[in-house]
Design a protein around this motif. Structure first.
Motif, PDB file in Angstrom:
ATOM      1  N   SER B 231      39.721  31.620  48.261  1.00  0.00           N
ATOM      2  CA  SER B 231      38.807  31.351  47.158  1.00  0.00           C
ATOM      3  C   SER B 231      38.591  32.616  46.315  1.00  0.00           C
ATOM      4  CB  SER B 231      37.489  30.771  47.669  1.00  0.00           C
ATOM      5  OG  SER B 231      36.789  31.744  48.386  1.00  0.00           O
ATOM      6  N   ARG B 232      38.597  33.770  46.977  1.00  0.00           N
ATOM      7  CA  ARG B 232      38.461  35.011  46.203  1.00  0.00           C
ATOM      8  C   ARG B 232      39.672  35.175  45.280  1.00  0.00           C
ATOM      9  NH1 ARG B 232      34.978  38.432  44.002  1.00  0.00           N
ATOM     10  NH2 ARG B 232      33.794  38.823  45.888  1.00  0.00           N
ATOM     11  N   LEU B 233      40.840  34.943  45.830  1.00  0.00           N
ATOM     12  CA  LEU B 233      42.073  35.086  45.060  1.00  0.00           C
ATOM     13  C   LEU B 233      42.054  34.137  43.872  1.00  0.00           C
ATOM     14  CD1 LEU B 233      44.906  36.407  45.024  1.00  0.00           C
ATOM     15  CD2 LEU B 233      45.744  34.409  46.234  1.00  0.00           C
ATOM     16  N   SER B 234      41.623  32.925  44.148  1.00  0.00           N
ATOM     17  CA  SER B 234      41.603  31.922  43.103  1.00  0.00           C
ATOM     18  C   SER B 234      40.684  32.358  41.966  1.00  0.00           C
ATOM     19  CB  SER B 234      41.164  30.603  43.726  1.00  0.00           C
ATOM     20  OG  SER B 234      40.659  29.753  42.763  1.00  0.00           O
ATOM     21  N   ARG B 235      39.517  32.931  42.323  1.00  0.00           N
ATOM     22  CA  ARG B 235      38.599  33.378  41.277  1.00  0.00           C
ATOM     23  C   ARG B 235      39.224  34.499  40.435  1.00  0.00           C
ATOM     24  NH1 ARG B 235      33.388  34.743  44.391  1.00  0.00           N
ATOM     25  NH2 ARG B 235      34.572  34.002  46.183  1.00  0.00           N
ATOM     26  N   ILE B 236      39.939  35.409  41.111  1.00  0.00           N
ATOM     27  CA  ILE B 236      40.533  36.522  40.355  1.00  0.00           C
ATOM     28  C   ILE B 236      41.650  36.020  39.443  1.00  0.00           C
ATOM     29  CG2 ILE B 236      41.859  38.656  40.541  1.00  0.00           C
ATOM     30  CD1 ILE B 236      40.487  39.143  43.215  1.00  0.00           C
ATOM     31  N   VAL B 237      42.514  35.192  40.043  1.00  0.00           N
ATOM     32  CA  VAL B 237      43.703  34.760  39.302  1.00  0.00           C
ATOM     33  C   VAL B 237      43.302  33.959  38.069  1.00  0.00           C
ATOM     34  CG1 VAL B 237      45.706  33.249  39.433  1.00  0.00           C
ATOM     35  CG2 VAL B 237      45.259  34.864  41.251  1.00  0.00           C
ATOM     36  N   SER B 238      42.237  33.153  38.212  1.00  0.00           N
ATOM     37  CA  SER B 238      41.883  32.295  37.087  1.00  0.00           C
ATOM     38  C   SER B 238      40.892  32.961  36.137  1.00  0.00           C
ATOM     39  CB  SER B 238      41.315  30.979  37.624  1.00  0.00           C
ATOM     40  OG  SER B 238      40.221  31.267  38.441  1.00  0.00           O
ATOM     41  N   SER B 239      40.484  34.196  36.441  1.00  0.00           N
ATOM     42  CA  SER B 239      39.501  34.823  35.559  1.00  0.00           C
ATOM     43  C   SER B 239      40.180  35.290  34.271  1.00  0.00           C
ATOM     44  CB  SER B 239      38.863  36.012  36.264  1.00  0.00           C
ATOM     45  OG  SER B 239      39.840  37.003  36.457  1.00  0.00           O
ATOM     46  N   THR B 242      39.136  39.879  30.898  1.00  0.00           N
ATOM     47  CA  THR B 242      38.082  40.879  30.738  1.00  0.00           C
ATOM     48  C   THR B 242      36.926  40.638  31.691  1.00  0.00           C
ATOM     49  OG1 THR B 242      37.291  39.485  28.958  1.00  0.00           O
ATOM     50  CG2 THR B 242      38.557  41.420  28.341  1.00  0.00           C
ATOM     51  N   ASP B 243      36.996  39.567  32.453  1.00  0.00           N
ATOM     52  CA  ASP B 243      35.868  39.205  33.312  1.00  0.00           C
ATOM     53  C   ASP B 243      35.479  40.300  34.295  1.00  0.00           C
ATOM     54  OD1 ASP B 243      35.730  36.881  32.097  1.00  0.00           O
ATOM     55  OD2 ASP B 243      36.307  35.611  33.795  1.00  0.00           O
ATOM     56  N   LEU B 244      36.471  40.958  34.817  1.00  0.00           N
ATOM     57  CA  LEU B 244      36.174  41.862  35.927  1.00  0.00           C
ATOM     58  C   LEU B 244      35.899  43.287  35.463  1.00  0.00           C
ATOM     59  CD1 LEU B 244      38.794  40.403  38.391  1.00  0.00           C
ATOM     60  CD2 LEU B 244      36.324  40.144  38.485  1.00  0.00           C
ATOM     61  N   GLN B 245      35.758  43.459  34.189  1.00  0.00           N
ATOM     62  CA  GLN B 245      35.392  44.749  33.587  1.00  0.00           C
ATOM     63  C   GLN B 245      36.159  45.915  34.184  1.00  0.00           C
ATOM     64  OE1 GLN B 245      31.227  44.681  34.070  1.00  0.00           O
ATOM     65  NE2 GLN B 245      30.944  43.142  32.510  1.00  0.00           N
ATOM     66  N   PHE B 251      44.518  44.829  31.185  1.00  0.00           N
ATOM     67  CA  PHE B 251      44.421  43.377  31.001  1.00  0.00           C
ATOM     68  C   PHE B 251      44.815  42.552  32.230  1.00  0.00           C
ATOM     69  CE2 PHE B 251      45.281  45.196  26.810  1.00  0.00           C
ATOM     70  CZ  PHE B 251      44.114  44.825  26.164  1.00  0.00           C
ATOM     71  N   VAL B 252      45.087  43.199  33.332  1.00  0.00           N
ATOM     72  CA  VAL B 252      45.374  42.435  34.544  1.00  0.00           C
ATOM     73  C   VAL B 252      44.141  42.532  35.438  1.00  0.00           C
ATOM     74  CG1 VAL B 252      46.886  42.141  36.517  1.00  0.00           C
ATOM     75  CG2 VAL B 252      47.801  43.033  34.378  1.00  0.00           C
ATOM     76  N   LEU B 280      45.242  27.183  47.120  1.00  0.00           N
ATOM     77  CA  LEU B 280      46.152  28.322  47.221  1.00  0.00           C
ATOM     78  C   LEU B 280      47.438  28.059  46.430  1.00  0.00           C
ATOM     79  CD1 LEU B 280      46.978  31.027  48.340  1.00  0.00           C
ATOM     80  CD2 LEU B 280      47.689  29.921  50.445  1.00  0.00           C
ATOM     81  N   VAL B 281      47.992  26.859  46.614  1.00  0.00           N
ATOM     82  CA  VAL B 281      49.233  26.526  45.903  1.00  0.00           C
ATOM     83  C   VAL B 281      48.998  26.640  44.399  1.00  0.00           C
ATOM     84  CG1 VAL B 281      50.831  24.657  45.365  1.00  0.00           C
ATOM     85  CG2 VAL B 281      50.206  25.118  47.734  1.00  0.00           C
ATOM     86  N   GLU B 282      47.798  26.189  43.993  1.00  0.00           N
ATOM     87  CA  GLU B 282      47.439  26.293  42.576  1.00  0.00           C
ATOM     88  C   GLU B 282      47.476  27.763  42.115  1.00  0.00           C
ATOM     89  OE1 GLU B 282      43.406  25.104  40.640  1.00  0.00           O
ATOM     90  OE2 GLU B 282      44.221  23.415  41.810  1.00  0.00           O
ATOM     91  N   CYS B 283      46.905  28.637  42.955  1.00  0.00           N
ATOM     92  CA  CYS B 283      46.917  30.072  42.629  1.00  0.00           C
ATOM     93  C   CYS B 283      48.343  30.574  42.462  1.00  0.00           C
ATOM     94  CB  CYS B 283      46.322  30.896  43.769  1.00  0.00           C
ATOM     95  SG  CYS B 283      44.572  30.854  43.872  1.00  0.00           S
ATOM     96  N   LEU B 284      49.187  30.223  43.445  1.00  0.00           N
ATOM     97  CA  LEU B 284      50.554  30.721  43.429  1.00  0.00           C
ATOM     98  C   LEU B 284      51.264  30.225  42.169  1.00  0.00           C
ATOM     99  CD1 LEU B 284      51.477  30.181  47.201  1.00  0.00           C
ATOM    100  CD2 LEU B 284      50.563  32.216  46.104  1.00  0.00           C
ATOM    101  N   GLU B 285      50.989  28.972  41.836  1.00  0.00           N
ATOM    102  CA  GLU B 285      51.606  28.440  40.617  1.00  0.00           C
ATOM    103  C   GLU B 285      51.119  29.176  39.388  1.00  0.00           C
ATOM    104  OE1 GLU B 285      50.769  24.319  41.086  1.00  0.00           O
ATOM    105  OE2 GLU B 285      52.777  23.883  41.871  1.00  0.00           O
ATOM    106  N   THR B 286      49.807  29.462  39.368  1.00  0.00           N
ATOM    107  CA  THR B 286      49.263  30.184  38.216  1.00  0.00           C
ATOM    108  C   THR B 286      49.960  31.524  38.034  1.00  0.00           C
ATOM    109  OG1 THR B 286      47.162  29.220  38.852  1.00  0.00           O
ATOM    110  CG2 THR B 286      47.106  30.889  37.127  1.00  0.00           C
TER     111      THR B 286
END
Lengths: 135, 977
Positions: B231-239, B242-245, B251-252, B280-286
């Motif tokens: 879930s942490r990975l998913s939040r990062i990948v989909s952010s 600029t979300d994580l300042q 830009f990554v 997770l699969v969604e993350c990997l696809e992203t």
């Protein structure tokens, strides 16, 4: 996993070394010599990863200074490669245009900068800003 | 920014540094330093108490001097004093000095530890961090002992500041790596996992590093981290970028954290929970999708960071090896990189693709890039990239493209870098053998190898071609013709002469019909090379000549002339001289029939694992064989250890190469004693990987037998013959006494002792075993005062045993006086594996009454164990290789004796295997390895014994290359505990 971190100039002088696994002092000298030799012998067309004994060297060159990180084979080469750059950017910020002289004469600062932040390679800039001495 | 020189104005330090910089010579520098040292020493010794600032300044100077490479032998006390200062800068310099110059002066360590303790308890986050950094930097065992218990508490305390938690996690990681035993596991572990949810990214990053390391030892304790990491990975990948300042790098969003999370996930199998897996699969696809999007920045830093995540994602996809769709997409992505202008990317793409090639889902997709890879091999300017390309070609090779790949590799070999030639040679040799459709192609390929890179063709390679030619009669004529042609080249490599000599000696007759390769031509061609060759090759050629005499009688006179020449008969080399003398005599004394028998064609070799393959494995080390073994990156070798249940090997296209060679499928047919008895020299050479140096310096006894035809019976059988013949048939002897089995069990782990005792008779045993041979002394003691008459102890082989074990007994005196002892010597040879022990039948007359007694002779298969030491890696590799269900035998049983580690150890050693330390992660368990030596074959055995003191049970697992042996050993050993 990172095994060691080295800053060595083109003359082969080690400016900074940090080991994360025990290596005998006399073996370190030998290792550092061999490492810089293998880096110097490479051209721009070659990749930045060298297989060396049972681990990999990932290096970047900034002017006359090489930064070399030794890692084992479970490490992500590209992440380390970019991490080196991140580290240099931090130093650049700290010294405003960092040079090899800064590294050699402010070794102590380097030690503290590197020691404090070598673990989580993401927080360099932040942590320096947190440094109470700057307040 | 606060550079030390200006930051808080240590002017004295700045002046000192610039003085040093201005020194013109080394002497001047030393002088200046000595002056400064004297100054500091006097200040420290002076009556006036120094204030914190001065202390800091002088300690700083000392540190600087130390870092210039000079010894510092004072100032430690002042540095320790600085630790108790309340000013950050003073404390920091104190800690820095301690970290750099710590020595194990016990007095000082106590003081330092005290200061650290105070700082840890201070609740001032800055001070706590300094203290934690110091512990981590020193990282000594003493530090670990003092603080390992406190740090987990700080790490999970609710009121700890983020920076403190972060430092505590890294500090703990460091201590754990230095001395794992000091870090206590406990309820805190569950709470560490929840740090993955922390608001502060720094804390998350540090926690991931810690968990990745800890979970390798105790995967179950940290299992819950998988869903949190996803879930942490998913939040990062989909952010958004600029979300994580502060954690966004060009830009990554949080690239290094993403990489670490992906790596953590590689410690576990795919998540079972469908929701987690879907996410997770969604993350990997992203991640894969993002790689196709136009870059958000032109800066190379942006794409590097993005690619770091991409490569780690691909690693995870390969690790799971269960999503065909993702695997193929990964492969296509890597395919794009293969032509990228950045060398780094090409290198990494080739490397990743190599592991992809071993997945059944992506093997075909990888194959589509063959042309690009071949092109890389030809044009790439960097040797390490070319090496990767060669590896990948090797990994993607199968029957459909073998010819193309092998010919490209051969072409590359002509210009290849010296450093990788031998490896390429091995790879070509293996591919040629593995995918040979017709054997003439195989022979051509190997001969080409020798022609192009003769120096790099190791013995294993040319032995192997001889082995195959000898075993395949359809290729022998072709081979003879081809080597004959190859030998006609004006300069040919010595290895070619060796192969040529051997093949023509065996099969030269097949091409003798052609006048261009008539016997005299063949001979003179070979002999023209003779004088240019080394002793080993000449010795081989001499054997070829004597074989020629048999094949082509018309060459006899010429060859005898050569043998008779002084340069042979009086050669300084004893081997050559002996061969010349003996061959000459043989050719003149023996009749044609005898010659024909002695010099008959070599019998086929028993199928064995390709010795070349063994060599490549050795060269690359376990795990590095990439597609060779099972290719996939093994996330942790603990996996093998954690669940040792045999996994049926999945049938994927590029299945383990041993399989493709058709060697694993069928266990090697045991060589019949007949051919083994002939003592084939070459067979021996092939046996141990390069155990014998070469053909040349053969042991004298063996050298002629090299040419012997298969003997009808093994010589040992001849020796053993008289004894059984004199024995009464098995039907004459009674069944073993009821205790026989129990008595036998006593001797499984020991060699000496009392085998049997009753009122009349005592039988003692002393025995020793070496390799496949043993000698046993039996002592028969008459306990009475009356003489035994007609005393006759005999050894009987029930059933098939006679073909498995040869026991030669010496007769003993027929009378044994009262109170006297007689000794009987038994010579034992293990011919092949056996399951039942021989019987010992003792008959005599005591006071006129006939006495008969049948016992089991304490000879069990484990006596022929030869202990083998090996490193953990080798052990696991072999363990994995023996993964067929029938190769394993397992028993879970109750302890019959008190469970004492030392006793167990002694028993296992007595059993014959080597005990391997530091292999099993659980120190309670025992792991052993050995080879059972028999004349016909060797059986490698691996064993593992897991005691469970609580349940008073053991679990014993044995893996050997032979099914009955696994079971039998398991039964034998299980009775010992």
């Amino acid at each position: 996993m990172i095994k060691f971190f080295l800053m060595v100039n083109k003359q082969g002088q080690t400016r900074l070394s940090k080991y994360y696994e025990h290596v005998d002092i006399n073996k370190r000298t030998l290792l550092e010599t061999e490492v810089i030799k293998s880096c110097l012998s490479r051209s721009n067309e070659q990749c930045s990863f060298i297989e060396y004994k049972d681990f990999k060297l990932i290096y970047r060159q900034y002017a006359a200074l090489f930064i070399v990180v030794g890692v084992n084979d479970t490490e992500n080469e590209m992440a380390i490669y970019e991490f080196i750059h991140n580290f240099v950017e931090v130093l650049d910020e700290y010294f405003s245009r960092v040079s090899e002289l800064d590294v050699s004469f402010f070794n102590t600062v380097f030690h503290s900068t590197w020691q404090m932040h070598s673990g989580p390679y993401q927080v360099l800039v932040l942590a320096l800003e947190d440094d109470p001495t700057s307040v | 920014m606060p550079a030390v020189s200006k930051g808080d104005g240590m002017r004295g330090l700045a002046v000192f540094i610039s003085d040093i910089r201005n020194c013109k010579s080394k002497e001047a520098e030393i002088k200046r330093i000595n002056k400064e040292l004297a100054n500091i020493r006097s200040k420290f010794k002076g009556d006036k108490a120094l204030d914190g600032y001065s202390k800091k300044k002088y300690v700083c100077k000392l540190l600087f001097i130390f870092l210039l490479g000079h010894d510092i032998d004072f100032g430690h006390m002042e540095a320790v004093n600085l630790l108790s200062s309340n000013k950050y800068t003073e404390k920091q310099i104190g800690y820095l000095f301690i970290s750099v110059l710590v020595n194990s002066n016990s007095e000082l360590i106590r003081l330092i530890n005290n200061a650290i303790k105070n700082d840890l308890a201070s609740r001032n986050p800055t001070f706590m961090c300094l203290a934690l950094h110091c512990i981590a930097n020193v990282g000594s065992r003493e530090m670990g002992e003092a603080f390992a218990a406190d740090i987990p508490r700080i790490l999970v305390a609710g009121d700890s500041m983020d920076s403190v938690k972060q430092s505590a996690a890294l500090c703990l990681l460091r201590l754990y790596k230095a001395s794992p035993d000091l870090v206590p596991m406990g309820e805190w572990t569950a709470r560490v996992v929840h740090l993955l949810n922390d608001q502060h990214m720094g804390v998350v990053t540090a926690a991931v590093s810690l968990i990745t390391c800890l979970c390798k030892k105790n995967p179950d304790d940290f299992k819950t981290c998988v869903s949190l990491a996803v879930s942490r990975l998913s939040r990062i990948v989909s952010s958004a970028s600029t979300d994580l300042q502060d954690y966004t790098y060009y830009f990554v969003p949080a690239p290094w954290l993403s990489v670490k999370l992906l790596r953590l996930l590689q410690c576990y199998p795919p998540p079972e929970d469908a929701a987690v897996k879907g996410r997770l699969v969604e993350c990997l696809e992203t991640v894969l999708n993002k790689a196709q999007e136009p870059p958000k920045s032109k800066k190379v830093q942006h794409s590097n960071a993005k690619n770091a995540i991409l490569f780690e994602t691909i690693s995870l996809i390969i690790h799971y090896d269960s999503e065909p769709n993702l695997l193929v997409r990964a492969c296509n992505q890597l395919g794009q990189f293969l032509q990228h202008r950045e060398t780094n990317l090409r290198y990494l793409a080739l490397e990743s693709m190599c592991t992809l090639a071993s997945s059944e889902f992506s093997h075909e997709a990888v194959k589509t890039h063959i042309d690009t890879v071949i092109n890389a091999l030809k044009t790439e300017r960097d040797v390490s990239v070319r090496q990767r390309a060669a590896d990948l070609l090797y990994a993607m090779c199968d029957r459909s493209n073998a010819k193309q790949i092998v010919s490209e590799m051969l072409r590359y070999l002509e210009t290849a870098d010296y450093a990788i030639r031998e490896e390429i040679v091995l790879k070509v040799a293996i591919l040629a053998e593995k995918y040979a459709v017709d054997y003439s192609w195989y022979v051509d390929t190997i001969l080409n190898l020798i022609r192009i890179a003769g120096d790099y063709v190791s013995e294993e390679v040319w032995y192997r071609v001889l082995q195959i030619v000898t075993n395949r009669d359809d290729v022998q004529g072709y081979a003879a013709k081809t080597v004959f042609e190859a030998l006609q080249a004006p300069a040919c490599h010595e290895n070619m002469v060796k192969v040529g000599g051997y093949i023509l000696g065996e099969f030269g007759n097949l091409i003798a019909g052609d006048p261009r390769s008539s016997p005299p031509v063949q001979f003179s061609l070979l002999h023209s090379k003779f004088h240019l060759c080394s002793v080993a090759t000449r010795a081989l050629l001499l054997s070829t000549y004597i074989k020629f005499i048999n094949l082509f009688p018309e060459t006899k006179a010429t060859i005898q002339g050569v043998l008779r020449a002084g340069s042979q008969l009086r050669n300084a080399d004893v081997e050559l001289q002996q061969r010349a003398v003996e061959y000459l005599t043989l050719s003149s004394v023996a009749s044609t029939d005898v010659l024909a028998t002695v010099l008959e064609e070599m019998p086929p070799f028993p199928e064995r694992e390709s010795s070349i393959l063994a060599k490549l494995k050795r060269k690359k080390g376990p795990g590095a064989g990439s597609a060779l073994d099972d290719g996939r990156r093994d996330p942790s070798s603990n996996d093998i250890n954690g669940g040792m249940e045999p996994t049926p090997s999945t049938v994927s296209t590029p299945s383990p190469s041993a399989d493709l060679l058709g060697l694993r499928a069928a266990p090697p047919p045991a060589a019949p004693p007949a051919s083994a008895g002939a003592g084939n020299l070459l067979v021996d050479v092939f046996d141990g990987p390069a155990a014998q140096p070469s053909l040349g310096p053969t042991p004298e006894e063996a050298f002629l037998s090299e040419l012997e035809p298969p003997a009808p019976e093994s010589p040992m059988a001849l020796l053993a013959d008289p004894a059984p013949a004199a024995d009464p048939g098995p039907e004459d002897i009674g069944p073993p006494i009821p205790e026989a089995d129990e008595l036998l069990n006593k001797f499984v782990c020991k060699n000496n002792g009392v085998l049997f005792e009753n009122q009349l008779l005592q039988i003692g045993v002393k025995s020793e075993f070496r390799q496949n041979l043993g000698r046993m002394y039996l002592f028969y003691g008459n306990k009475t005062s009356v003489q035994f008459q007609n005393f006759s102890p005999t050894v009987v082989h029930p059933g098939d045993l006679q073909t498995q074990l040869a026991v030669q007994t010496k007769r003993v005196a027929a009378q044994v006086d009262g109170g006297a002892q007689v000794q009987q010597v038994l010579n034992i040879e293990c011919l092949r594996d056996f399951l039942t022990p021989p019987l010992l039948s003792v008959r005599f007359r005591y006071g006129g009454a006939p006495q008969a007694l049948t016992l089991k002779l304490p000879v069990t298969i484990n006596k022929f164990f030869q202990p083998t030491e090996m490193a953990a890696q080798d052990f696991f590799q072999r363990w994995k290789q023996l993964s067929l269900p029938q190769q394993e035998a397992q028993k879970i049983f109750k302890a019959n004796h008190p469970m004492d580690a030392e006793v167990t150890k002694a028993k296992l050693l007595g059993f014959g295997s080597a005990l391997l330390d530091n292999v099993d992660p659980n120190p309670e368990n025992f792991v052993g390895a050995g080879i059972i030596q028999t004349k016909a074959l060797q059986v490698g055995c691996l064993l593992r014994l897991e005691p469970n003191a609580q349940a008073q049970m053991y679990r014993l697992t044995l893996r050997t290359s032979k099914e009955p042996v696994s079971r039998h050993l398991c039964e034998l050993l299980a009775q010992q505990f």
